[in-house]
Scaffold this motif. Structure first.
Motif, short mmCIF file in Angstrom:
data_model
loop_
_atom_site.label_atom_id
_atom_site.label_comp_id
_atom_site.label_asym_id
_atom_site.label_seq_id
_atom_site.Cartn_x
_atom_site.Cartn_y
_atom_site.Cartn_z
N LEU A 56 0.84 -1.28 0.05
CA LEU A 56 0.03 -0.01 -0.12
C LEU A 56 0.99 1.29 -0.08
CD1 LEU A 56 -2.78 -0.83 2.34
CD2 LEU A 56 -2.97 -0.31 0.12
N ALA A 57 1.98 1.24 0.88
CA ALA A 57 2.90 2.46 0.88
C ALA A 57 3.39 2.43 -0.67
CB ALA A 57 3.91 2.30 2.01
N LEU A 58 3.74 1.55 -1.32
CA LEU A 58 4.58 1.63 -2.42
C LEU A 58 3.44 2.34 -3.66
CD1 LEU A 58 6.48 -1.55 -2.64
CD2 LEU A 58 7.40 0.78 -2.57
N ALA A 59 2.31 1.61 -3.35
CA ALA A 59 1.27 2.12 -4.45
C ALA A 59 0.92 3.69 -4.26
CB ALA A 59 -0.03 1.23 -4.21
N ARG A 60 0.74 4.18 -2.85
CA ARG A 60 0.54 5.67 -2.73
C ARG A 60 1.70 6.29 -3.15
NH1 ARG A 60 -1.36 3.47 2.67
NH2 ARG A 60 -3.33 3.75 2.58
N GLU A 61 2.75 5.98 -3.07
CA GLU A 61 4.08 6.59 -3.58
C GLU A 61 3.93 6.66 -5.07
OE1 GLU A 61 8.89 5.79 -3.73
OE2 GLU A 61 7.70 5.31 -1.80
N ALA A 62 3.59 5.45 -5.94
CA ALA A 62 3.51 5.41 -7.28
C ALA A 62 2.47 6.44 -7.88
CB ALA A 62 3.20 3.95 -7.85
N LEU A 63 1.40 6.19 -6.88
CA LEU A 63 0.15 7.42 -7.56
C LEU A 63 0.77 8.62 -7.24
CD1 LEU A 63 -2.85 5.59 -6.02
CD2 LEU A 63 -2.30 5.72 -8.45
#
Length: 70
Positions: A56-63
């Motif tokens: 989830l942290a990686l996805a938020r960073e990518a978004l």
């Protein structure tokens, strides 16, 4: 008699406001990780599942990185 009607109207309004707040909190989408595989299957990881917090942290960073700067 007028006091009773005023009190009843106030209680109905307060109950309606409380129900609206509870409904809004429940209706908010929760973050989750969905893993899509080549064969068409999907696996969903709810918050708190092993590894989901990191994904989830990686996805938020990518978004955040994909959003245009203002």
């Amino acid at each position: 008699m007028a006091r009773h009607r005023l009190l009843a109207a106030f209680l109905v309004a307060a109950g309606s406001a409380a129900a609206a707040v509870a409904f809004r909190r429940r209706a908010q989408p929760r973050a989750r990780v969905e893993l899509y595989f080549e064969d068409g299957t999907v696996s969903t990881l709810e918050p708190g599942a092993p590894g989901s917090d990191r994904l989830l942290a990686l996805a938020r960073e990518a978004l955040t990185a994909a959003r245009p700067a203002r």
